[in-house]
Write an enzyme that holds these catalytic residues in place. Sequence first.
Site: not given
Length: 210
Positions: A73, A92, A94, A113, A155
């Site tokens: 990635e 990133h 999962h 909020y 993803h």
Amino acid sequence: MSRAAVREQVLATARSMNSHGLNHGAAGNVSARDGQGFWITPSALPYDQCAPEDMVWLDWTGQAQGRRKPSSEWRMHADIYRMYPQAGAILHAHSPYCTTLACLERSIPAFHYMVAMAGGDSIRCAAYATFGTQALSDAAVAALSDRFAALLAHHGMICHAADLEHVLVLAIEVETLARIYLQALAVAEPPVLPAAEMAEVLLRFRDYRP
């Protein structure tokens, strides 16, 4: 900060990502900006088996330096750094609850909020694209417009912040919001806060954003 220190922090953040339940094994990736490029976790190597020397440095074109292959990635990280100069670190994952919503192609609306921690009145879900592709990178960059976090359809999730400490905190908050939203959906579609209220919250959060 020395290059060695940045590598150590990238690995420590990746391990913390897993220990907090945001990720498992070698999935996901973490990076930190460093000069005219960035350090990123390696491809297909579980973080508990990594050493700091396994972190890979890349320039903006993807030219790598290191003994390992960079995460598949890397394009997504490079493009986010190029597009958003305020991004000093990217995570990133999962993560289970974010990924559940991503598989439903659902964004997270302003049902609470604290959604404002991600920079706006929603946490968008980016369009699906194959992992590691330019198409996925383009979709992530678009979903992060005026935001610090986004879901990636079918993803996972991605977020950026000023540094590694803040990006981990943000990722944990986004996963918590995803869990609460899914719990609320099990009862009914939750109402969302009015746009004017979220605008007020965003103003108050200016000093708390990552």
